[in-house]
Design an enzyme around this catalytic site. Structure first.
Site, short mmCIF file in Angstrom:
data_model
loop_
_atom_site.label_atom_id
_atom_site.label_comp_id
_atom_site.label_asym_id
_atom_site.label_seq_id
_atom_site.Cartn_x
_atom_site.Cartn_y
_atom_site.Cartn_z
N ASP A 141 1.16 -1.31 -0.16
CA ASP A 141 -0.02 -0.02 -0.07
C ASP A 141 0.81 1.00 0.07
OD1 ASP A 141 -2.20 1.34 2.35
OD2 ASP A 141 -2.20 1.56 0.43
N LYS A 144 2.41 3.64 -5.68
CA LYS A 144 1.59 2.94 -6.02
C LYS A 144 2.60 2.02 -7.74
CE LYS A 144 -0.82 3.63 -3.63
NZ LYS A 144 -1.47 2.86 -2.44
N ASP A 169 -3.60 -3.14 -2.36
CA ASP A 169 -4.63 -1.99 -1.69
C ASP A 169 -4.76 -1.20 -3.25
OD1 ASP A 169 -5.14 1.16 -0.03
OD2 ASP A 169 -6.84 -0.29 -1.20
N ASN A 170 -5.94 -0.96 -3.73
CA ASN A 170 -5.48 0.47 -4.65
C ASN A 170 -5.62 0.33 -6.57
OD1 ASN A 170 -4.11 2.05 -2.66
ND2 ASN A 170 -6.20 2.80 -2.55
C1 619 Z 1 10.41 4.46 -2.71
C2 619 Z 1 9.10 3.58 -2.62
N1 619 Z 1 9.83 2.61 -1.23
C3 619 Z 1 8.75 2.82 -0.08
N2 619 Z 1 9.87 2.14 1.07
C4 619 Z 1 8.63 2.54 1.80
N3 619 Z 1 7.90 3.83 2.52
C5 619 Z 1 7.13 3.88 1.40
C6 619 Z 1 7.34 3.92 0.01
N4 619 Z 1 6.92 4.01 -1.59
C7 619 Z 1 6.33 5.34 -0.02
N5 619 Z 1 6.37 4.99 1.22
C8 619 Z 1 5.10 5.77 2.41
O1 619 Z 1 4.27 4.85 2.09
C9 619 Z 1 2.65 5.86 2.18
C10 619 Z 1 2.40 6.34 0.87
C11 619 Z 1 1.43 5.48 0.60
C12 619 Z 1 0.81 5.89 -1.29
N6 619 Z 1 -0.58 5.76 -1.71
C13 619 Z 1 -1.42 6.36 -2.42
O2 619 Z 1 -0.75 6.91 -3.13
C14 619 Z 1 -1.91 5.87 -2.21
C15 619 Z 1 -3.29 6.68 -2.56
C16 619 Z 1 -4.65 7.30 -2.89
C17 619 Z 1 -5.99 8.16 -4.09
C18 619 Z 1 -6.68 7.25 -4.25
C19 619 Z 1 -7.54 8.48 -4.59
C20 619 Z 1 -7.19 9.40 -4.87
F1 619 Z 1 -7.79 10.32 -5.79
C21 619 Z 1 -5.85 10.42 -4.22
C22 619 Z 1 -5.36 9.77 -2.93
C23 619 Z 1 -5.52 6.32 -2.00
C24 619 Z 1 -4.52 5.19 -1.01
O3 619 Z 1 -5.34 4.10 -0.79
C25 619 Z 1 -3.62 5.05 -1.31
O4 619 Z 1 -2.87 4.41 -0.75
C26 619 Z 1 3.64 6.78 2.89
O5 619 Z 1 3.07 6.99 3.96
C27 619 Z 1 5.16 6.96 2.22
O6 619 Z 1 6.01 7.75 2.55
MG MG Z 2 -4.04 2.64 -0.38
#
Ligand code: 619
Ligand code: MG
Length: 214
Positions: A141, A144, A169-170
């Protein structure tokens, strides 16, 4: 008040949820995000699919990619059998700090290891760091575009056993097209889509459950 959205969620939890009661913390996050400000937690609808998968798998070792505020971390941790461990990876220090406090309020920090860092750097270290071999369940999650590269990294690090379940997810909104194509077309996965709705909104989303076949 509260400088960030996660901070405001934490403050609401601290002011309204019952200390040590994970379900009251989960409900507090859901009511805040449904009524005050939206946040990207898996939410209560998709959360029930997550719960059902955790209860079905009864995992000993769980990996979560992307902790954010710790909402799905709590949903998973509260359902784990005794002795099971949940490792959750979060690259953003501030989010990790907030999640740690939310998990503490829920009384779930003993089952959870929250590592701060990028998944690509941490995944190769997990076997040695935790003296473990394979994950039984992986909840994906995070960004993406990272779903597919991290799934391939898990394969390369020999962290998936025949029967390991990946739950993503998503896969509809915002979508993870490359990941979906891979798990649905690779002979090494049996994949199934669970339709649902985007957290707190009447928008279609869903989760993909993919069983690694070895
Ligand atoms: C670089 C990849 N490695 C990573 N390693 C560790 N942590 C990571 C990493 N990437 C991202 N993260 C963390 O995960 C989280 C990111 C989640 C990204 N999720 C989304 O973009 C998301 C976005 C939506 C969404 C849906 C519709 C919309 F209009 C707008 C947004 C809904 C969701 O359920 C989502 O999960 C943050 O805490 C980020 O710091
Ligand atoms: Mg999500």
């Amino acid at each position: 008040s509260g400088k960030s959205r996660p901070m405001r969620i934490l403050q609401y939890v601290q002011n309204t949820a019952v200390q040590g009661d994970a379900n009251s913390v989960i409900s507090a996050v859901d009511s805040y995000c449904a009524n005050v400000e939206w946040a990207m937690n898996v939410g209560d609808k998709k959360g029930e699919i997550l719960d059902a998968v955790v209860l079905d798998v009864r995992p000993r070792w769980v990996l979560e990619l992307g902790t954010y505020c710790g909402y799905s971390t709590m949903r998973i941790a509260r359902l784990l059998p005794p002795g099971a461990r949940l490792i959750t990876l979060e690259m953003n220090h501030h989010y990790a700090q907030v999640a740690k406090q939310i998990l503490g309020h829920a009384g779930l920090d003993s089952q959870v290891d929250l590592l701060v860092g990028a998944s690509s750097a941490l995944i190769p270290q997990l076997k040695k760091k935790f003296d473990m071999d394979k994950f039984d369940l992986v909840f994906i999650d995070h960004w993406k575009t990272s779903y597919l590269p991290d799934t391939k990294l898990l394969e390369e690090c020999d962290l998936l056993a025949s029967g390991t379940v990946l739950l993503a997810d998503n896969v509809t909104c915002p979508g993870a097209p490359e990941y979906l194509h891979y798990v649905r077309n690779s002979p090494r996965y049996k994949s199934l889509y669970f339709p649902s709705q985007l957290e707190y909104l009447r928008v279609e989303d869903g989760m993909e459950k993919s069983v690694f076949l070895g």
